[in-house]
Scaffold this motif. Sequence first.
Motif, mmCIF file in Angstrom:
data_model
loop_
_atom_site.group_PDB
_atom_site.id
_atom_site.type_symbol
_atom_site.label_atom_id
_atom_site.label_comp_id
_atom_site.label_asym_id
_atom_site.label_seq_id
_atom_site.Cartn_x
_atom_site.Cartn_y
_atom_site.Cartn_z
ATOM 1 N N ALA A 119 0.842 -1.207 0.000
ATOM 2 C CA ALA A 119 0.000 0.000 0.000
ATOM 3 C C ALA A 119 0.873 1.253 0.000
ATOM 4 N N TRP A 120 1.962 1.233 0.790
ATOM 5 C CA TRP A 120 2.874 2.380 0.812
ATOM 6 C C TRP A 120 3.477 2.614 -0.569
ATOM 7 N N TRP A 167 2.308 1.941 -3.549
ATOM 8 C CA TRP A 167 1.359 2.542 -4.486
ATOM 9 C C TRP A 167 1.139 4.019 -4.165
ATOM 10 N N THR A 168 0.992 4.321 -2.882
ATOM 11 C CA THR A 168 0.802 5.715 -2.471
ATOM 12 C C THR A 168 1.989 6.569 -2.860
ATOM 13 N N ARG A 169 3.183 6.050 -2.694
ATOM 14 C CA ARG A 169 4.394 6.783 -3.047
ATOM 15 C C ARG A 169 4.475 7.025 -4.556
ATOM 16 N N GLU A 227 1.934 7.155 -6.646
ATOM 17 C CA GLU A 227 0.920 8.160 -6.977
ATOM 18 C C GLU A 227 1.407 9.561 -6.621
ATOM 19 N N ALA A 228 1.972 9.687 -5.419
ATOM 20 C CA ALA A 228 2.357 11.002 -4.919
ATOM 21 C C ALA A 228 3.375 11.680 -5.815
ATOM 22 N N ASP A 264 -6.487 2.317 -6.605
ATOM 23 C CA ASP A 264 -6.005 2.453 -5.224
ATOM 24 C C ASP A 264 -4.878 1.482 -4.888
#
Length: 467
Positions: free
Chosen positions: A156-157, A159-161, A163-164, A403
Amino acid sequence: MVRTGGERGFVTVDGRRVLVRRFGTGPAVMVIHGSPQSSRAVEAVCQAIAARGLTAIAPDTPGAGRSDPLHLNHPDSADYARALHRLVETLGLSRVGLYGFHTGAATVATFAAMFPKTTAATVCDGLPAWTEVERSECLADYLPPFEPAWDGSHMAWLWTRMEAQTVFFPWFSTDPAARMAMAVPSSKHIHANAMDLLATGDAYRPVYRAAFTFRAEAVVERLPPSTLIAASAADILAAHFKRPALAGRGQTFVDAPTLHAVAADHLADHPGTPAPDHIGACFINLGDERLAVHRVSDGPGRPLVLLHDSGGSTADLAPVPGRPVVTLDLPGHGDSAEGWCGDIDWLQMTRAALGHLGLGDAEITGVGAGSVLAHALSPIASPMAGRTLGLPGTAPSLTPEWDGAHLVRAFRIAAWEQWFDPWHRRDPDHTVHRPAELAAVHDRAVSLLKAHSRWTAFEAWARARIN
């Protein structure tokens, strides 16, 4: 014809294995990707360069993608430039064109300054010129360790990174001043970047760190006249052209395709040594598709061919000492994951690969779905210890989702495989006990993600074959 994805092969440089992609024919241009990506990410510019009658040779940077890392503490751009020079020498090239993007731009600029006699022309696409404040912030916060966690939170981290970094620079900031004027790309695009970092693992940090320790002021005065420093208008590094180290040196283009066309023209105007007809080994072509072959051990006697399970790869298979052993990354799996857009005839493709390798009469064995395929190829094939074949009524999807839930799903499947067989029958009647190290569970998840829908397709084929 220039294939999508290019011709691929592994080259050994000073004992290190380097994955190289090759596009086109003619004078050689080394194309160096940015971080935390792989040579996959520079296909568009490679195609543009190949269309101008040149050979684009795109290696995975040491430590990125499928290339072995440099055995150095905190390598810098000069170290990566030296490694690139050794690759050029290994390929028998005396003079080459150079194109690099971001981290790759720092590498090729350093190469051109260090090895001017080997440099025909250079294109630096997004050359950084950091302020000391930026450099300090990025070295402190941009490169956190990437470490698997049993709950899958690292996925999850990730993917978030990923995206960011399409919204903010630096990615760890949410300050409005750090916001970039660009749309968040598709889930498919973010997934491809995530898979590049998954291939590299925590080793992404030394490669990326070299971009932030790069000092443009130390090399620009030594760059040959045949150097083009450029960026597309949307590139965050275009603003660096106003800084003292690059003032008056950079050109900005309306978009990336326009820049790629100009870069290809510039490199064609300053050609290097003609590239060899063939680069590297390991991959064989089957029609329009490529299959990875690995010779994992040598020795006397009849060769043994090992076939991995669905969703797996050669990396899952242990060598057999004292005899020649060959493994295949089956279609859509492992290093053979790219391409394979249509339905796969598992039996015909594997038989064709073995015939191509002269292994039609080899002893064959396999694991799980691989053992079913082995038996279809040779009725006397013996299965290796594996697992029960079978999927739930609705096969889980590993298609990229907005997501990143598919990344976590792959890790949870890999984790449940340790405790239940099949993994989705989570009740006392299907209990097994085959615990693996966390790193092995993570690697299995990455293999599942590489295989994507081919995991369930191969599993379903094998299940139908034995019913």
